[in-house]
Design an enzyme around this catalytic site. Structure first.
Site, short mmCIF file in Angstrom:
data_model
loop_
_atom_site.label_atom_id
_atom_site.label_comp_id
_atom_site.label_asym_id
_atom_site.label_seq_id
_atom_site.Cartn_x
_atom_site.Cartn_y
_atom_site.Cartn_z
N GLY A 55 3.12 -0.50 3.85
CA GLY A 55 2.38 -1.42 3.01
C GLY A 55 2.60 -2.88 3.38
O GLY A 55 3.70 -3.27 3.77
N TYR A 112 -10.45 2.51 6.30
CA TYR A 112 -9.50 2.11 5.27
C TYR A 112 -10.13 1.12 4.29
O TYR A 112 -10.67 0.09 4.69
CB TYR A 112 -8.28 1.47 5.94
CG TYR A 112 -7.07 1.35 5.06
CD1 TYR A 112 -6.16 2.39 4.97
CD2 TYR A 112 -6.83 0.19 4.35
CE1 TYR A 112 -5.03 2.28 4.18
CE2 TYR A 112 -5.71 0.07 3.55
CZ TYR A 112 -4.81 1.12 3.47
OH TYR A 112 -3.69 1.01 2.68
N SER A 113 -10.05 1.43 3.00
CA SER A 113 -10.61 0.55 1.97
C SER A 113 -9.81 0.69 0.68
O SER A 113 -9.69 1.78 0.12
CB SER A 113 -12.08 0.89 1.69
OG SER A 113 -12.57 0.14 0.60
N ASN A 114 -9.26 -0.43 0.22
CA ASN A 114 -8.52 -0.44 -1.05
C ASN A 114 -9.39 -0.03 -2.22
O ASN A 114 -8.89 0.45 -3.24
CB ASN A 114 -7.95 -1.84 -1.29
CG ASN A 114 -6.82 -2.16 -0.34
OD1 ASN A 114 -5.76 -1.56 -0.38
ND2 ASN A 114 -7.06 -3.11 0.55
N SER A 129 0.78 -1.23 0.00
CA SER A 129 0.00 0.00 0.00
C SER A 129 0.81 1.28 0.00
O SER A 129 0.23 2.37 -0.07
CB SER A 129 -0.98 0.00 1.18
OG SER A 129 -2.05 -0.87 0.90
#
Length: 400
Positions: A355, A213-215, A117
């Site tokens: 990440g 938090y969300s990809n 990330s």
């Protein structure tokens, strides 16, 4: 990929208060000798005693090396790597452990790793460059660029802004928890497929009401970049960032590219929690895309975040927007637009991202006065102690 994207692509869910499946740490630790700290020589010491003391001090591991040794010896990390840059730009690199558990090979100094990330910071920079060029509006809605694409239960692209995507305040659900590890290891995902997975589920919250938090946010940010520029995200990232500041060991893997191009330590993953460590070095990273696909080195990450904070990648207004943060969890972490700040034990904060992706974790960042450090380990920490030890290694590097 329930473990891999949930554990793997979230950059800071543990440190930001998120929840993820945890495994039992059981990697065989590699024995590393640590010198015992001796007492200071008395004032009347002879010349030979002083020379011996100096030699012992030179051989003694410094704080960063000791931190990496702890990660291998006590936390079962197969390998740990670090790159540290001081205020004058001098760089030191460190390694501990072994690069391959099967062969026992050495850890490549400043080897390439999957940076998960940290990719979000690169994506956010591209978006903010386009904001500075007048091609994207931070407070424009997703529908401005991708009309009708984002719809679902409690989800409406006419109510979600670009800023909310970059700051994880959109309320969009995460796609990664709904995909199996081995599926994502071997399967190529188109970005729209990742979005479609997320949109099967209801919103986590109304836009702008809370941080989460969300990809999925960064998949949409990447799609907006492609729509606005008419070019692939990887190409824009390469042209606008990687080539611009000379990141010689950083790249966005091509479709179907499962290997790591340059010298690298092997990456290991454990799923289920009581299962053995498996070599996950070769994998298809497309499930990360704009949220987590890049490969880099600790030194290149230091170069990137240093250039970013020095104003070499963004105009002042856009950098100020990127550094405008909201609380993210309870550990002092704050999240801006693809950039985080975290307190240091010696005072002040450092700016970076961090990440995870199955096989690797990277943590680090830069201070406003020019210090930089990044640390990588070759399996995702599986308990709070190991997680804290990675953060401690960064803190020691920046406060030493």
């Amino acid at each position: 990929m329930r473990a891999q994207i949930r554990q793997g692509l979230r950059s800071s869910t543990r440190q930001q208060g998120g929840r993820r499946r945890r495994a039992v740490s059981a990697a065989a630790a590699v024995a590393i000798g640590v010198m015992t700290l001796g007492a200071l020589a008395p004032p009347a010491a002879s010349a030979s005693d002083s020379a011996a003391a100096s030699a012992a001090a030179a051989a003694r591991p410094d704080a960063v090396q000791q931190a990496l040794n702890t990660l291998v010896r006590d936390d079962g990390m197969p390998a740990a790597l670090a790159s540290v840059q001081d205020r004058n730009g001098r760089t030191s690199t460190y390694t501990a452990g072994v690069g391959d558990l099967t062969t026992g090979s050495k850890v490549p100094r400043d080897g390439q790793v999957r940076i998960g990330s940290n990719t979000k910071a690169f994506t956010a920079v591209v978006v903010l460059q386009l904001v500075g060029e007048g091609k994207i509006g931070l407070d424009a809605t997703v529908d401005t660029y991708l009309p009708g694409l984002v719809r679902g239960e409690g989800i409406d692209g006419r109510r979600i802004t670009v800023r909310q995507l970059l700051q994880h305040t959109s309320g969009l659900p995460e796609y990664g928890i709904h995909v199996d590890d081995d599926e994502i290891r071997n399967r190529y995902f188109e970005p729209r497929e990742l979005l479609d997975i997320a949109l099967r589920y209801k919103a986590d919250a109304a836009p702008g009401t809370t941080w989460g938090y969300s990809n999925t946010n960064y998949v949409l940010a990447g799609l907006i970049v492609q729509k606005v520029t008419g070019r692939p995200l990887a190409e824009e990232m390469d042209r606008r960032i990687i080539k611009r500041i000379g990141l010689r060991h950083t790249y966005f893997p091509a479709p179907g590219e499962m290997t790591i191009r340059e010298p690298h330590p092997q990456g290991y993953h454990r799923n289920p929690a009581d299962g053995p460590l498996r070599d996950f070095t070769e994998m298809d990273p497309s499930a990360g895309w704009a949220a987590g696909q890049l490969i880099s080195t600790n030194s290149d990450l230091n170069r990137f975040f240093t250039a970013l904070l020095a104003g070499h990648l963004l105009p002042a207004d856009q950098l100020a927007e990127m550094r405008t943060t909201v609380p993210a969890g309870t550990s002092g972490l704050r999240y801006g637009l693809g950039l985080t700040s975290r307190p240091l034990s010696c005072g002040g904060v450092y700016w970076g991202h961090g990440g995870d992706i199955a096989g690797y974790e990277t943590r680090g960042g830069v201070t406003d006065d020019g210090r930089a450090a990044n640390v990588a380990v070759t399996t995702i920490p599986t308990d709070e102690a190991a997680t804290q030890h990675v953060k401690d290694a960064v803190d020691r590097a920046l406060c030493g």
